[in-house]
Design an enzyme around this catalytic site. Structure first.
Site, PDB file in Angstrom:
ATOM      1  N   GLU A 168      43.217  41.138  42.230  1.00 33.12           N
ATOM      2  CA  GLU A 168      41.831  41.543  42.484  1.00 33.12           C
ATOM      3  C   GLU A 168      41.764  42.463  43.691  1.00 33.12           C
ATOM      4  O   GLU A 168      42.658  42.488  44.524  1.00 33.12           O
ATOM      5  CB  GLU A 168      40.935  40.323  42.711  1.00 33.12           C
ATOM      6  N   GLU A 312      45.588  41.567  45.474  1.00 34.66           N
ATOM      7  CA  GLU A 312      46.077  42.561  44.517  1.00 34.66           C
ATOM      8  C   GLU A 312      46.948  41.960  43.421  1.00 34.66           C
ATOM      9  O   GLU A 312      47.369  42.656  42.512  1.00 34.66           O
ATOM     10  CB  GLU A 312      46.875  43.680  45.208  1.00 34.66           C
TER      11      GLU A 312
END
Length: 350
Positions: A168, A312
């Site tokens: 994310e 991430e």
């Protein structure tokens, strides 16, 4: 979206066969530690004593959060879209680690407050230009939340591999994750809120107050069913992860769970379908305050302890070689019989 039914993975006969296969390898029983339990779990998920890691993929969902208006981040909201550009250019940590480990990487605009236009490598599933400020009103409408979950499910359904990881990007999303955790676990806000992108102590205290007050305000309206919590405090990227996780587990994929924000999405999914936890491998324990407590509540044993807190999906991709090692030893390592080695039933090294 229609919530899929997720069945527990346990199968008594297969579980016994996997245990026998693992214990018959040329090693003392239990000597490969977590790799053994991981191989056992993956075998049950894939319904075989010869599991594999095939076409692993990671989806990075990006979205912005209206709660940044409350000054809860050390970085401006514009960093979200700038980091998406970095992903598309191949220059972020997740790009480096995905290339290194042969993991397909998919970047999704779930709800970034920026217009990218048509871009190669960017999957446009934008629900809106960021959520509303949940300190004042619900972050999403129920319709927006459902739409985001549908997008996540569709993305997961269209991936061919059997291992699915989640990442994310979204300035403000540790605040969103902390509010979800606070609302669904009833743990004190102080146990859920951390420094995020690097807030000083005073900033963490302010963030904690924002979360505590917002959850208390919404409690007067909602009884905090999981989807109420997701719509009230989530981000579009978090809602898409919930949908993708549910669909992935329904397709019997191994779910590779990253850090705090990804685990907050899993918390929602597990409240909806508790058996989803059977399909999860928890990549690491983040340095973000609250993640360890959340993992404990989910009964999770993280693979890595590396002090990561980037997000991430970096922890997930770094743990991918451990999944590969788990299935490889089960499928390729010699047995006592095939190697002509005497079985060591005592469990002690020779």
């Amino acid at each position: 979206m229609t919530i899929p039914t997720i069945s527990p993975i346990h199968d008594d006969a297969l579980a016994r066969a996997l245990t026998a296969a693992i214990d018959n390898k040329t090693k003392p029983p239990g000597s490969l530690g977590m790799l053994e339990s991981m191989a056992h779990r993956i075998g049950l998920i894939q319904r075989t004593t010869q599991p594999c890691v095939a076409e692993p993929a990671l989806i990075v969902f990006a979205g912005d959060h209206g709660v940044t208006e409350e000054g809860i981040s050390a970085y401006p909201q514009s960093v979200t879209w700038q980091m998406v550009e970095n992903f598309l250019a191949g220059g972020a940590a997740i790009n480096v680690f995905a290339r290194q480990n042969g993991c397909a990487l998919h970047i999704v605009d779930a709800g970034v407050n920026h217009d990218f236009g048509t871009r190669a490598g960017l999957l446009d599933r934008k629900v809106a230009h960021g959520t509303r400020n949940f300190a004042r009103e619900a972050a999403m409408t129920p319709q927006q939340c459902a739409q985001a979950m549908e997008h996540g499910a569709e993305l997961a359904a269209n991936l061919a591999g059997n291992v699915l990881g989640f990442g994310e990007m979204g300035i403000g999303n540790t605040t969103s994750a902390a509010a979800i955790m606070h609302a669904l676990t009833q743990l004190p806000a102080a146990d859920c809120v951390g420094a995020g992108t690097g807030l000083p102590a005073a900033g963490v205290l302010h963030k904690q107050q924002v979360v505590q007050q917002a959850v208390a305000r919404h409690a007067a309206v909602h009884r905090f069913a999981p989807l109420d919590v997701l719509a009230s405090f989530g981000g579009f990227e978090i809602a898409m992860m919930v949908g993708a996780m549910l669909k992935g587990a329904a397709q019997r994929k191994v779910l590779l769970i990253d850090g705090f924000i990804v685990t907050s999405a899993l918390l929602v999914a597990a409240k909806l379908q508790p058996a989803i936890l059977d399909y999860c491998v928890f990549a690491h324990c983040s340095d973000e305050h609250g993640h360890r407590r959340l993992l404990e509540m989910l009964g999770a044993e993280p693979v890595l302890q590396m002090g990561l807190r980037l997000g991430e999906g970096t922890g997930s991709v770094l743990a991918l070689p451990m999944l590969q090692a788990a299935v490889n030893f089960l499928c390729e390592m010699a047995t006592f019989d095939s190697a002509g080695v005497s079985g060591n039933v005592s469990g002690q090294a020779a």
